[in-house]
Design an enzyme around this catalytic site. Structure first.
Site, PDB file in Angstrom:
ATOM      1  N   ARG A 151       0.629  -0.724   0.642  1.00 42.66           N
ATOM      2  CA  ARG A 151      -0.019   0.615  -0.189  1.00 42.66           C
ATOM      3  C   ARG A 151       1.176   1.527  -0.210  1.00 42.66           C
ATOM      4  O   ARG A 151       2.072   0.988   0.949  1.00 42.66           O
ATOM      5  CB  ARG A 151      -0.828   0.103   1.586  1.00 42.66           C
TER       6      ARG A 151
ATOM      7  N   GLY B  44      -3.488  -3.898  -2.184  1.00 44.80           N
ATOM      8  CA  GLY B  44      -4.135  -3.368  -0.812  1.00 44.80           C
ATOM      9  C   GLY B  44      -4.285  -2.014  -1.537  1.00 44.80           C
ATOM     10  O   GLY B  44      -6.190  -1.800  -1.365  1.00 44.80           O
TER      11      GLY B  44
ATOM     12  N   LYS C  38      -9.548  -1.490   1.468  1.00 43.42           N
ATOM     13  CA  LYS C  38      -9.312  -0.905   2.849  1.00 43.42           C
ATOM     14  C   LYS C  38     -10.094   0.307   2.369  1.00 43.42           C
ATOM     15  O   LYS C  38     -10.552   1.146   2.848  1.00 43.42           O
ATOM     16  CB  LYS C  38      -7.882  -0.058   2.373  1.00 43.42           C
TER      17      LYS C  38
ATOM     18  N   SER D  87      -0.180  -2.997  11.668  1.00 40.88           N
ATOM     19  CA  SER D  87       0.479  -4.487  12.058  1.00 40.88           C
ATOM     20  C   SER D  87       1.404  -5.146  12.638  1.00 40.88           C
ATOM     21  O   SER D  87       2.388  -4.343  13.038  1.00 40.88           O
ATOM     22  CB  SER D  87       0.867  -3.940   9.987  1.00 40.88           C
ATOM     23  N   ALA D  88       2.067  -6.321  11.955  1.00 37.26           N
ATOM     24  CA  ALA D  88       2.672  -7.042  13.019  1.00 37.26           C
ATOM     25  C   ALA D  88       2.721  -6.893  14.364  1.00 37.26           C
ATOM     26  O   ALA D  88       3.460  -7.247  15.097  1.00 37.26           O
ATOM     27  CB  ALA D  88       4.524  -6.231  12.484  1.00 37.26           C
ATOM     28  N   CYS D  89       1.351  -7.474  14.821  1.00 41.29           N
ATOM     29  CA  CYS D  89       0.664  -7.842  16.502  1.00 41.29           C
ATOM     30  C   CYS D  89       0.812  -9.014  16.090  1.00 41.29           C
ATOM     31  O   CYS D  89      -0.351  -9.775  17.315  1.00 41.29           O
ATOM     32  CB  CYS D  89      -0.158  -6.792  16.383  1.00 41.29           C
TER      33      CYS D  89
ATOM     34  N   ASP E  22      -9.696  -8.963   9.592  1.00 41.29           N
ATOM     35  CA  ASP E  22      -9.470  -7.734   9.314  1.00 41.29           C
ATOM     36  C   ASP E  22     -10.035  -6.457   9.629  1.00 41.29           C
ATOM     37  O   ASP E  22     -10.050  -5.729  10.053  1.00 41.29           O
ATOM     38  CB  ASP E  22      -8.600  -7.604   7.565  1.00 41.29           C
TER      39      ASP E  22
ATOM     40  N   ARG F  63       1.803 -12.798  -0.106  1.00 38.39           N
ATOM     41  CA  ARG F  63       0.691 -12.529  -0.107  1.00 38.39           C
ATOM     42  C   ARG F  63      -0.259 -13.871  -0.668  1.00 38.39           C
ATOM     43  O   ARG F  63      -0.061 -14.292  -1.626  1.00 38.39           O
ATOM     44  CB  ARG F  63      -0.245 -11.457   0.096  1.00 38.39           C
TER      45      ARG F  63
HETATM   46  C1  OXD Z   1      -3.031  -3.913   6.025  1.00 37.04           C
HETATM   47  C2  OXD Z   1      -3.781  -5.210   5.841  1.00 37.04           C
HETATM   48  O1  OXD Z   1      -1.990  -2.938   5.652  1.00 37.04           O
HETATM   49  O2  OXD Z   1      -4.974  -5.453   5.582  1.00 37.04           O
HETATM   50  O3  OXD Z   1      -3.273  -3.820   7.634  1.00 37.04           O
HETATM   51  O4  OXD Z   1      -3.091  -5.742   4.543  1.00 37.04           O
HETATM   52 MN    MN Z   2      -5.708  -4.565   7.762  1.00 38.76          MN
END
Ligand code: OXD
Ligand code: MN
Length: 587
Positions: A71, A201, A208, A250-252, A279, A372
């Site tokens: 994104r 994305g 999104k 992200s990354a959690c 999501d 992805r």
């Molecule tokens: C994000 C995704 O970036 O879900 O949040 O891809």
């Molecule tokens: Mn997301």
């Protein structure tokens, strides 16, 4: 040939076609026959590679342009009339100036190409939550992803009838010109335009662009909420299923939590988990005073690296059929896929995400770190039986989280809804945490909505406060932190399935089934109230995970004060009051 008599749709398509000048227009009816033809076309054109039919039936690999892999927040715009309405966290341009710029890019952009018309629904078609969109795109990759991620096809047109109530979306890959990439939302026109990108994305507009940026505006107008949240059902041994929503930067480990597998001791006792969404959640007050949530999507667009049989077997299982992989490595030994973290031993030979020969000695990543999978929800082994319930599921708890080395305790409960909004608004993750235990750089990400809130962030907080007045049996709000580290910089809490131990306490709190200790932040558990059996964690360690360092929190409060100030006069007074309470509690 048009497959609808809806003039709002056909006139608009004619207008876009006159500008973009595609060679032909194809309506996506959602039939398997048509999709099969498109897959064949994508393979013939080189845009997708067909994978091993026995091991990965109906699965494909796609590689994006190397400069088009994520994104692009710095090229994402909210274009409403007044700049003030977009707020300080969004890029803004005056709508007519942006339309002019985009018209220039769209002009003739689809010459020699096909323009696909994708009618799609976010939410179950015909349900009270459903919202419809039409995306016009010159990318077969977008079509084939959108039919996985949404409910797409002619049923949407039937549900729309003659209505003008749909989100207009235009996408052209253009020339993938980096300098002219734009992802633009016009909330006042219910319009989305993405140009010069073909990365998910940015261009799978249902996700999104629509389900968060546009839908957050719709929700504010119509009295509901569009949130960047997972939805998880937790079934206890009595067979009762209770639902939580969770927002994490992200990354959690958000996808891992959404598909959590209970620890063995819990499984033996009959605990089960059910994934409703990984999501996005749309929440509405129900007649019963509770908030009800749906996942408006129909698939998972998950990050591949790190997904393994150990970290998230359910997610891996989702990718075994009907999946499109983007920018992962191709294992040439059997025409399957591989990414870092999938298995301990990498394939001896592969083709990397750039399309180049790769071996473990190459010294580069075989898969892009943001590679992805686009997988249908139907593949999820723990897919909730309520996934398609048109009324959604009732939410008992909302959980916010972040990655904090020292500051946030393992779990705490807010005092009430407004205080919970405060807890969500101060969400943060540390971008880096040095091995010597130094605290990393803090990036605030309110409700994990920083790049997705389609209007002024402080107005969004106000909307949360206002929603609290619309329902009288609201979810309780909690904060969790799975990432506390010890003095050696190692994670203390085991995480993954063991997070259910914390969720159990959270749900008991929601149903007045357990007590809690009051503290400066709200409420924390008594150590003996968290089931640690089989976790490898003792009560003393749990105490350290729940410890609140007042000195760190005084610094945190000062930082929040500065952060709020940057949003100007719109910050709701209730949030300032919560901050003052926190400051007083820490004195
Ligand atoms: C994000 C995704 O970036 O879900 O949040 O891809
Ligand atoms: Mn997301």
């Amino acid at each position: 040939m048009n497959i609808t008599g809806n003039k709002h749709i056909t006139d608009w398509i004619a207008e876009v076609a006159a500008k973009a000048k595609p060679d032909r227009i194809v309506w996506i009816d959602g039939s398997e026959k048509q999709l099969e033809e498109l897959r064949e076309l994508a393979v013939k054109s080189g845009s997708m590679i067909k994978l091993n039919e026995e091991k990965l039936p109906n699965c494909f690999l796609h590689r994006t342009d190397p400069d088009d892999v994520a994104r692009v927040e710095n090229r994402t715009y909210i274009c409403c009339k007044n700049e003030e309405d977009a707020g300080p966290t969004n890029h803004w341009m005056e709508p007519s100036a942006m339309y002019k710029k985009l018209d220039g890019i769209l002009e003739g952009s689809m010459k020699g190409r096909t323009m696909y018309v994708i009618p799609y629904s976010m939410g179950v078609i015909g349900s009270p939550f459903a919202k419809y969109g039409i995306e016009l795109t010159d990318s077969t990759y977008v079509v084939l992803n959108m039919v996985i991620m949404t409910r797409a096809g002619k049923e949407v047109l039937e549900a729309l009838g003659d209505s003008a109530d749909f989100i207009k979306g235009i996408h052209t890959q253009g020339t993938l010109d980096k300098e002219n990439k734009y992802i633009v939302q016009f909330p006042e026109d219910n319009t989305i335009i993405s140009v010069n990108s073909n990365y998910g994305g940015n261009v799978l507009q249902g996700k999104k662009c629509f389900a968060l940026r546009i839908a957050s505006n719709l929700g504010r107008k119509e009295g509901w909420m569009a949130e960047h949240m997972l939805i998880l059902g937790i079934e206890n041994p009595q067979g009762e299923v209770r639902y939580v929503c969770g927002a994490f930067p992200s990354a959690c480990g958000k996808t891992n939590l959404a598909m959590l597998i209970p620890p063995e001791g819990y499984r033996i006792n009959g605990w089960k988990t059910w994934c409703v969404g990984d999501d996005i959640a749309w929440l509405r007050p129900g007649k019963d005073g509770r908030l009800w949530a749906v996942n408006p999507e129909n698939g998972f667009f998950g990050v591949a690296p790190g997904t393994s049989m150990k970290s998230n077997p359910n997610a891996l299982e989702c990718t075994h059929e009907g999946t499109i992989f983007t920018n992962v490595a191709l294992d040439t030994s059997d025409n399957t896929v591989w990414w870092e973290g999938m298995t301990k031993t990498p394939p001896a030979h592969a083709i990397d995400w750039l399309g180049k020969p790769w071996t473990p000695e190459s010294g580069t990543k075989a898969a892009h770190p943001n590679s992805r999978f686009t997988a249908p929800a139907r593949n999820c082994p723990c897919k909730s039986p309520e996934f398609d319930n048109p009324n959604g599921v009732p939410i008992s708890a909302i959980i916010f989280g972040g990655r904090r080395a020292k500051t946030a305790p393992l779990v705490y409960q807010s005092r009430d809804w407004n205080h919970g909004v405060f807890v969500g608004s101060i969400m943060a993750s540390e971008t880096t945490a040095a091995a010597n235990g130094d605290v990393g750089v803090v990036r605030r990400d309110p409700m994990a909505m920083l790049p997705f809130c389609g209007y002024h962030m402080a107005d969004y907080w106000q909307h949360w406060i206002d929603m609290g007045k619309k329902a009288n049996n609201l979810p309780k709000i909690f904060n969790v932190n799975w990432f506390r580290t010890n003095d050696d910089g190692c994670f203390i809490w085991p995480g993954f399935g063991d997070n259910l131990r914390v969720l159990e306490w959270i749900l008991k709190r929601c149903f007045n089934e357990t007590d809690a200790k009051e503290c400066a932040l709200g409420y924390v558990p008594y150590e003996s109230d968290i089931n640690l059996e089989g976790s490898g964690i003792d009560e003393e360690t749990l105490s350290s995970l729940l410890y609140i360092d007042s000195e760190l929190w005084r610094k945190e409060a000062a930082d929040i004060r500065e952060y709020y100030t940057s949003f100007g006069a719109k910050v709701p007074k209730e949030l300032w009051e919560s901050l003052e309470t926190l400051e007083n509690n820490l004195k």
